[in-house]
Write a protein that holds these residues in place. Structure first.
Motif, mmCIF file in Angstrom:
data_model
loop_
_atom_site.group_PDB
_atom_site.id
_atom_site.type_symbol
_atom_site.label_atom_id
_atom_site.label_comp_id
_atom_site.label_asym_id
_atom_site.label_seq_id
_atom_site.Cartn_x
_atom_site.Cartn_y
_atom_site.Cartn_z
ATOM 1 N N ALA A 1 105.175 28.569 4.529
ATOM 2 C CA ALA A 1 103.850 29.067 4.152
ATOM 3 C C ALA A 1 102.841 28.948 5.294
ATOM 4 N N ARG A 2 103.121 28.084 6.263
ATOM 5 C CA ARG A 2 102.194 27.901 7.380
ATOM 6 C C ARG A 2 102.161 29.119 8.314
ATOM 7 N N TYR A 3 103.035 30.082 8.086
ATOM 8 C CA TYR A 3 103.102 31.254 8.960
ATOM 9 C C TYR A 3 102.385 32.465 8.365
ATOM 10 N N ALA A 4 101.534 32.226 7.359
ATOM 11 C CA ALA A 4 100.840 33.336 6.693
ATOM 12 C C ALA A 4 99.925 34.093 7.646
ATOM 13 N N ARG A 5 99.207 33.394 8.496
ATOM 14 C CA ARG A 5 98.293 34.079 9.425
ATOM 15 C C ARG A 5 99.072 34.964 10.396
ATOM 16 N N PHE A 6 100.161 34.437 10.930
ATOM 17 C CA PHE A 6 100.996 35.226 11.833
ATOM 18 C C PHE A 6 101.573 36.435 11.100
ATOM 19 N N ALA A 7 101.980 36.232 9.848
ATOM 20 C CA ALA A 7 102.514 37.336 9.052
ATOM 21 C C ALA A 7 101.456 38.417 8.829
ATOM 22 N N ASP A 8 100.223 38.020 8.525
ATOM 23 C CA ASP A 8 99.142 39.000 8.370
ATOM 24 C C ASP A 8 98.945 39.803 9.647
ATOM 25 N N PHE A 9 98.940 39.105 10.773
ATOM 26 C CA PHE A 9 98.758 39.747 12.078
ATOM 27 C C PHE A 9 99.860 40.778 12.317
ATOM 28 N N LEU A 10 101.113 40.399 12.040
ATOM 29 C CA LEU A 10 102.222 41.306 12.291
ATOM 30 C C LEU A 10 102.252 42.463 11.299
ATOM 31 N N ALA A 11 101.931 42.184 10.035
ATOM 32 C CA ALA A 11 101.931 43.238 9.024
ATOM 33 C C ALA A 11 100.948 44.345 9.382
ATOM 34 N N ALA A 12 99.807 43.957 9.937
ATOM 35 C CA ALA A 12 98.804 44.952 10.336
ATOM 36 C C ALA A 12 99.298 45.846 11.466
ATOM 37 N N ARG A 13 100.366 45.424 12.129
ATOM 38 C CA ARG A 13 100.929 46.185 13.247
ATOM 39 C C ARG A 13 102.267 46.824 12.888
ATOM 40 N N GLY A 14 102.550 46.909 11.593
ATOM 41 C CA GLY A 14 103.712 47.662 11.154
ATOM 42 C C GLY A 14 105.000 46.872 11.017
ATOM 43 N N PHE A 15 104.902 45.541 10.992
ATOM 44 C CA PHE A 15 106.097 44.715 10.833
ATOM 45 C C PHE A 15 106.167 44.154 9.418
ATOM 46 N N ARG A 16 107.371 44.059 8.898
ATOM 47 C CA ARG A 16 107.608 43.365 7.630
ATOM 48 C C ARG A 16 108.165 41.993 7.980
ATOM 49 N N ILE A 17 107.711 40.960 7.284
ATOM 50 C CA ILE A 17 108.033 39.588 7.665
ATOM 51 C C ILE A 17 108.795 38.904 6.542
ATOM 52 N N TYR A 18 109.851 38.203 6.937
ATOM 53 C CA TYR A 18 110.607 37.335 6.036
ATOM 54 C C TYR A 18 110.609 35.939 6.647
ATOM 55 N N VAL A 19 110.224 34.937 5.858
ATOM 56 C CA VAL A 19 110.270 33.551 6.340
ATOM 57 C C VAL A 19 110.607 32.642 5.165
ATOM 58 N N HIS A 20 111.648 31.845 5.320
ATOM 59 C CA HIS A 20 112.076 30.955 4.233
ATOM 60 C C HIS A 20 111.964 29.502 4.669
ATOM 61 N N ASP A 21 111.885 28.625 3.684
ATOM 62 C CA ASP A 21 111.944 27.188 3.934
ATOM 63 C C ASP A 21 113.393 26.805 4.198
ATOM 64 N N HIS A 22 113.641 26.161 5.325
ATOM 65 C CA HIS A 22 114.984 25.672 5.606
ATOM 66 C C HIS A 22 115.358 24.551 4.640
ATOM 67 N N ARG A 23 116.638 24.284 4.555
ATOM 68 C CA ARG A 23 117.123 23.167 3.745
ATOM 69 C C ARG A 23 116.371 21.891 4.113
ATOM 70 N N GLY A 24 116.048 21.099 3.088
ATOM 71 C CA GLY A 24 115.349 19.849 3.311
ATOM 72 C C GLY A 24 113.883 20.005 3.643
ATOM 73 N N HIS A 25 113.348 21.211 3.483
ATOM 74 C CA HIS A 25 111.952 21.498 3.812
ATOM 75 C C HIS A 25 111.298 22.296 2.679
ATOM 76 N N GLY A 26 109.999 22.149 2.561
ATOM 77 C CA GLY A 26 109.206 22.985 1.670
ATOM 78 C C GLY A 26 109.718 22.991 0.246
ATOM 79 N N ALA A 27 109.781 24.194 -0.336
ATOM 80 C CA ALA A 27 110.181 24.335 -1.738
ATOM 81 C C ALA A 27 111.626 24.764 -1.910
ATOM 82 N N THR A 28 112.395 24.841 -0.827
ATOM 83 C CA THR A 28 113.824 25.137 -0.950
ATOM 84 C C THR A 28 114.530 23.959 -1.624
ATOM 85 N N LYS A 29 115.451 24.291 -2.522
ATOM 86 C CA LYS A 29 116.179 23.261 -3.265
ATOM 87 C C LYS A 29 117.678 23.439 -3.064
ATOM 88 N N ALA A 30 118.376 22.327 -2.891
ATOM 89 C CA ALA A 30 119.833 22.329 -2.837
ATOM 90 C C ALA A 30 120.323 20.972 -3.303
#
Length: 309
Positions: free
Chosen positions: A43-72
């Motif tokens: 979620a900390r990459y939201a600003r970068f994602a906004d910047f890239l989206a405005a320039r025609g990029f689609r962004i995918y970013v997930h929480d790695h294992r053991g981080h954020g809201a990812t569960k295993a």
């Protein structure tokens, strides 16, 4: 602006990956697949994602294992897995890549990684380079050599004394804390991340940031970096792949940009012909949260535009 979507993606590893997606403004030209760093989250990459989206990029970013809201089942906060952690982390990245291929067929994918995410991205590239159009390896250090072996020795001792699934007592002192103390006139031990006091304060206040990784996670993070430090690991990567290797002059985590220069020089000697590298003056570890982030993001966009032509 928030991400366009947040959803859970089941990986073949058994992890339920917390995924954020940002839609491009208009028809997307390419996808940027982001890999975040150690002890932070997507979620900390939201600003970068906004910047890239405005320039025609689609962004995918997930929480790695053991981080954020990812569960295993085998990956509580601070641990990749009960075994084969690096392989499972890379398999998770590949699961998101498969999803991108399904949802955005034919679009080129630019692989991006920061810090630990640089190790993840590079290790993914070493195994799956035909799937990637270009790669941005930011703020990593793949020149640890003897120091990396020493770290593994320390962690082996801790594993014997403490176990694998408890926080390392020594590695935080040798990394995060030492880097914080190395900043002249530091206010906090996290000032090594950025000169922007507000960004450092947000990191400290975030319960999903700054925690102490387990002994096993540290071992696997160091092992991935050491794998990226072996020229033989690059044997299957095409030499004309566009690559950007980026770092900061005041980043202790990358040996003050020396790790950036070392990787770029190694890759050039290996024959990588479409590589650019830059070490930004006065810049600390988190380039995207630094005071000069607008310059850095615009440089990334210009590079990405170039590799898409």
């Amino acid at each position: 602006m928030p991400f366009s979507q947040q959803r859970t993606v089941r990986s073949p590893t058994g992890a339920d990956l917390n995924l954020f997606v940002k839609q491009a403004d208009g028809q997307p030209r390419a996808v940027v697949q982001i890999n975040h760093g150690l002890a932070e989250h997507a979620a900390r990459y939201a600003r970068f994602a906004d910047f890239l989206a405005a320039r025609g990029f689609r962004i995918y970013v997930h929480d790695h294992r053991g981080h954020g809201a990812t569960k295993a089942p085998d990956a509580p906060l601070g641990r990749f897995a009960d075994r084969d952690g690096p392989a499972k982390v890379i398999a998770d990245v590949n699961a998101i890549h498969d999803l991108i291929a399904t949802e955005q067929p034919g679009l080129p994918v630019i692989l991006f990684g920061h810090s630990m995410g640089a190790s993840v991205a590079l290790n993914y590239l070493l195994a799956h380079s035909p799937r990637v159009h270009a790669a941005a390896i930011w703020n990593g250090n793949f020149s640890q050599g003897l120091l990396g072996q020493v770290a593994l020795g320390i962690l082996a001792w801790e594993r014997m004394r403490l176990g694998s699934d408890v926080p390392s007592r020594l590695l935080p002192k040798l990394t995060f804390q030492a880097w914080g103390k190395a900043v002249p006139n530091h206010r906090t031990l996290f000032d090594w991340l950025s000169r922007d006091e507000a960004e450092v304060a947000k990191y400290i206040a975030d319960p999903l940031c700054g925690w102490d990784a387990s002994v096993s996670m540290w071992r696997e993070v160091v092992s991935m970096a050491l794998n990226g430090g072996k020229d033989a690991s690059f044997a299957a990567v095409r030499r004309d792949l566009p690559v950007a290797v980026i770092g900061g002059e005041k980043d202790p985590a990358s040996d003050y940009g020396k790790g950036t220069t070392h990787l770029a020089n190694r890759m050039r000697k290996m024959g990588f012909s479409n590589l650019v590298s830059k070490v930004y003056a006065e810049t600390r570890h988190e380039s995207l949260n630094e005071v000069n982030r607008d310059v850095i993001m615009n440089d990334f966009a210009a590079w990405a535009d170039g590799v898409l032509k």
